[in-house]
Design an enzyme around this catalytic site. Sequence first.
Site, PDB file in Angstrom:
ATOM      1  N   HIS A 307       0.679  -1.438  -0.007  1.00  0.00           N
ATOM      2  CA  HIS A 307      -0.074   0.023   0.106  1.00  0.00           C
ATOM      3  C   HIS A 307       0.651   1.381   0.068  1.00  0.00           C
ATOM      4  O   HIS A 307       0.073   2.307  -0.092  1.00  0.00           O
ATOM      5  CB  HIS A 307      -0.897   0.093   1.169  1.00  0.00           C
ATOM      6  CG  HIS A 307      -2.200  -0.890   0.825  1.00  0.00           C
ATOM      7  ND1 HIS A 307      -3.375  -0.421   0.360  1.00  0.00           N
ATOM      8  CD2 HIS A 307      -2.474  -2.006   1.307  1.00  0.00           C
ATOM      9  CE1 HIS A 307      -4.251  -1.161   0.277  1.00  0.00           C
ATOM     10  NE2 HIS A 307      -3.651  -2.243   1.105  1.00  0.00           N
ATOM     11  N   LYS A 498      -8.726  14.114   3.463  1.00  0.00           N
ATOM     12  CA  LYS A 498      -8.180  12.774   3.444  1.00  0.00           C
ATOM     13  C   LYS A 498      -7.287  12.927   4.900  1.00  0.00           C
ATOM     14  O   LYS A 498      -6.989  14.078   5.449  1.00  0.00           O
ATOM     15  CB  LYS A 498      -7.112  12.831   2.288  1.00  0.00           C
ATOM     16  CG  LYS A 498      -6.321  14.091   1.972  1.00  0.00           C
ATOM     17  CD  LYS A 498      -5.711  13.951   0.560  1.00  0.00           C
ATOM     18  CE  LYS A 498      -6.433  14.094  -0.391  1.00  0.00           C
ATOM     19  NZ  LYS A 498      -6.626  12.603  -1.587  1.00  0.00           N
ATOM     20  N   ARG A 499      -6.557  11.986   5.131  1.00  0.00           N
ATOM     21  CA  ARG A 499      -5.558  12.368   6.549  1.00  0.00           C
ATOM     22  C   ARG A 499      -4.620  13.343   6.146  1.00  0.00           C
ATOM     23  O   ARG A 499      -4.241  13.521   4.935  1.00  0.00           O
ATOM     24  CB  ARG A 499      -4.927  10.770   6.660  1.00  0.00           C
ATOM     25  CG  ARG A 499      -5.861   9.903   7.210  1.00  0.00           C
ATOM     26  CD  ARG A 499      -6.364  10.217   8.606  1.00  0.00           C
ATOM     27  NE  ARG A 499      -5.263  10.134   9.660  1.00  0.00           N
ATOM     28  CZ  ARG A 499      -5.123   9.224  10.515  1.00  0.00           C
ATOM     29  NH1 ARG A 499      -5.700   8.357  10.660  1.00  0.00           N
ATOM     30  NH2 ARG A 499      -4.174   9.425  11.459  1.00  0.00           N
ATOM     31  N   LYS A 504       0.639  14.542   1.114  1.00  0.00           N
ATOM     32  CA  LYS A 504      -0.622  14.929   0.519  1.00  0.00           C
ATOM     33  C   LYS A 504      -0.918  16.272   0.254  1.00  0.00           C
ATOM     34  O   LYS A 504      -1.679  16.742  -0.510  1.00  0.00           O
ATOM     35  CB  LYS A 504      -1.833  14.447   1.565  1.00  0.00           C
ATOM     36  CG  LYS A 504      -2.039  12.701   1.455  1.00  0.00           C
ATOM     37  CD  LYS A 504      -3.007  12.417   2.408  1.00  0.00           C
ATOM     38  CE  LYS A 504      -3.037  10.840   2.630  1.00  0.00           C
ATOM     39  NZ  LYS A 504      -3.487  10.186   1.602  1.00  0.00           N
ATOM     40  N   THR A 606      -8.532   6.462  -3.002  1.00  0.00           N
ATOM     41  CA  THR A 606      -9.844   6.289  -3.444  1.00  0.00           C
ATOM     42  C   THR A 606     -10.737   7.459  -3.251  1.00  0.00           C
ATOM     43  O   THR A 606     -11.996   7.343  -3.908  1.00  0.00           O
ATOM     44  CB  THR A 606     -10.126   5.022  -2.473  1.00  0.00           C
ATOM     45  OG1 THR A 606      -9.991   5.318  -1.140  1.00  0.00           O
ATOM     46  CG2 THR A 606      -9.673   3.625  -2.937  1.00  0.00           C
ATOM     47  N   LYS A 610     -14.342   8.533  -5.492  1.00  0.00           N
ATOM     48  CA  LYS A 610     -15.731   9.002  -5.072  1.00  0.00           C
ATOM     49  C   LYS A 610     -15.897  10.293  -5.495  1.00  0.00           C
ATOM     50  O   LYS A 610     -17.233  10.596  -5.892  1.00  0.00           O
ATOM     51  CB  LYS A 610     -15.530   8.895  -3.430  1.00  0.00           C
ATOM     52  CG  LYS A 610     -15.340   7.591  -2.587  1.00  0.00           C
ATOM     53  CD  LYS A 610     -14.867   7.538  -1.334  1.00  0.00           C
ATOM     54  CE  LYS A 610     -14.264   6.180  -0.968  1.00  0.00           C
ATOM     55  NZ  LYS A 610     -13.603   6.306   0.467  1.00  0.00           N
TER      56      LYS A 610
END
Length: 772
Positions: A307, A498-499, A504, A606, A610
């Site tokens: 992952h 998101k986290r 990110k 993911t 969405k």
Amino acid sequence: PILSVCFLLQRIHYLSLEFYMGRTLQNTMINLGLQNACDEAIYQLGLDLEELEEIEEDAGLGNGGLGRLAACFLDSMASLGLAAYGYGIRYEFGIFNQKITNGWQVEEADDWLRYGNPWEKARPEYMLPVHFYGRVEQTHEGPKWVDTQVVLAMPYDTPVPGYKNNTVNTMRLWSAKAPNDFNLQEFNVGDYIQAVLDRNLAENISRVLYPNDNFFEGKELRLKQEYFVVAATLQDIIRRFKSSKFGCRDPVRTSFEAFSEKVAIQLNDTHPALAIPELMRILVDIERLDWEKAWEITTKTCAYTNHTVLPEALERWPIYMFEKLLPRHLQIIYEINQRHLDRVAALYPGDSDRLCRMSLIEEGNPKRINMAHLCVVGSHAVNGVARIHSDIVKTTVFKDFCDIEPEKFQNKTNGITPRRWLLLCNPGLADIIAEKIGEEFLTDLFQLRKLLDFVDDSVFIRDVANVKQENKLKFAAYLESEYKVNINPESIFDIQVKRIHEYKRQLLNCLHVITLYNRIKKEPNKKFVPRTVMIGGKAAPGYHMAKMIIKLFTSVGEVVNHDPVVGDRLKVIFLENYRVSLAEKVIPAADLSEQISTAGTEASGTGNMKFMLNGALTIGTMDGANVEMAEEAGEENLFIFGMRVEDVEAMDKKGYNAREYYERLPELKQVIDQISAGYFSPKEPELFKDMVNMLMNHDRFKVFADYEAYIRCQEKVNELYRNPKEWTKKVIRNIAASGKFSSDRTIAEYAREIWGVEPSDVKIPPPNEPRE
């Protein structure tokens, strides 16, 4: 005959330390085809079903992507008629609840079981012992693991219904129980009270989810959790294998010949990696198979999903911890490693560097076990979770392994379940799609391609735009009731949920917000496209920089939202306590989806899928599944910007110099100077000094390198938003292209290419109809 046919099918066992399920009520009604009936019945009682749904606690037994993926996979496996089990831990406390106090994240325990859990059924009759500590004794019959401490694993079963096919699978979560004689042995004579209190030590194993996402924390309790779930699960799998009569005259099956044909074990990341040495221990020490046979069965049974490629996320357990906690497993891992290295040495004589790189044991102080290497060596298939990620896995992290066994390495691009992430969370959109193309898209998302026929249909364009506007109004009302903020529903809803993590790049988003603010201040009379920028996500409690990013964003919000010059042209909102149930509200309301990680760092993502399915346009880098989304929809229908993986690699070679961007780009310089001088933290002007220092001097994720391209790309977003019709056409093209990103497609690929089973769309007759 029905019972024996059951075991013709291979059984899939999805092992994960996280299952981020969210709420269950509405999803169950949808999959059972009962939503309208329940709605009507509840209404007759003078109640409101939505109010009832809001009372349910989220089952937050996961951190983010990895745990939510497991939940989508369970839904798809049941909907595809696969005989599958999810196995994990029944954490008493899931991912913490996030409160924002004075702009800072504060963690609160998630006591989700406080009022019980109506969806689970305790199965004490299947309780199993799990052993820890002790020592290994060499006997004439072989090694024996003795003097262990026992903890009991109590299973709790949650039903996982497929979509309208009358299939119900099981998620079995283990809870730790102390045996009755725990710590009451001779050495505790007299201290009965303390001995009873010490039962907590055993039961702590399933107490709380470790709240790290993409970060390895090498704590003994975490290793205990990892072994606990694996040891209980393998006993359960083997019990079921032995008692199934099919093709076997014995009352109990004794031969393991057929084991790997009947049992598939999927390791969701390295967290359940101990399944490999544990299965070896059972086959060799208990079932008395010889090593070669046991190893063949183990590798054919296990498969591993990787992952992440971030080095800080890879599990590397110190050997001294294994020696104490799992002494027999350490011996088995040494043996696996020896045989593995002998094989490598035979292929590459004299290449000691390669042996060093490929060893399961990393030299150093302390010596460590590389769990990813254990998984690669002990599995017959290794997959990444998006094409670009699987390529990186093959060319970097596991290059040496791929050189030797290229056929092991595969790609399985992630997906999401269209039942929860369209039908449940966005019924308005699902309705207008069904009107145009029927309802089959819910089990075959590729059908959405038919929407391309309506991309110029002015009525459909209007309907899609109306649904989005209704979702925005509904979410705006929710924000007003929850946060007491008024937002402009005509503005672009620009969302990054998101986290919180440096890779990110929520910081890049933040720099854009400040840049917009500065532009409005500079030309207050100019016409600007209004925006509401929302960021949501939890920071791991020990991750200082992530917590600072939240504080910066909330501080910028304080300034921007109270500046009368700005008015409702720019609003900045931090979405508190982002979780599955909040995602179901925010995603349908989004116009713009922020997917802006540094190229080569996000394995897949993911959330990106969405948003796409729910009619938001993506602004993003060529990273993770964004690459395949651009391929499916056409790059011109996303807002793609910034460095590609090759550019990042080239920059690493020559060295990244943040200062040159700072000096060359006046708007960037202004933003950084403001943060640095305390413009957004007037009471504590030094507050963000560390963050600025990081950005200027040691930013692994190269925020400044993509700043200029990002700002330019955001201008294109504004430009298109000014033309609602063209914007909505792009939205339709994106929805039409999102078929590939169903977890049904992902699971069908796992089934055929890794587990060797065929998905089925056969609908089992309901229980009230007699079976032949």
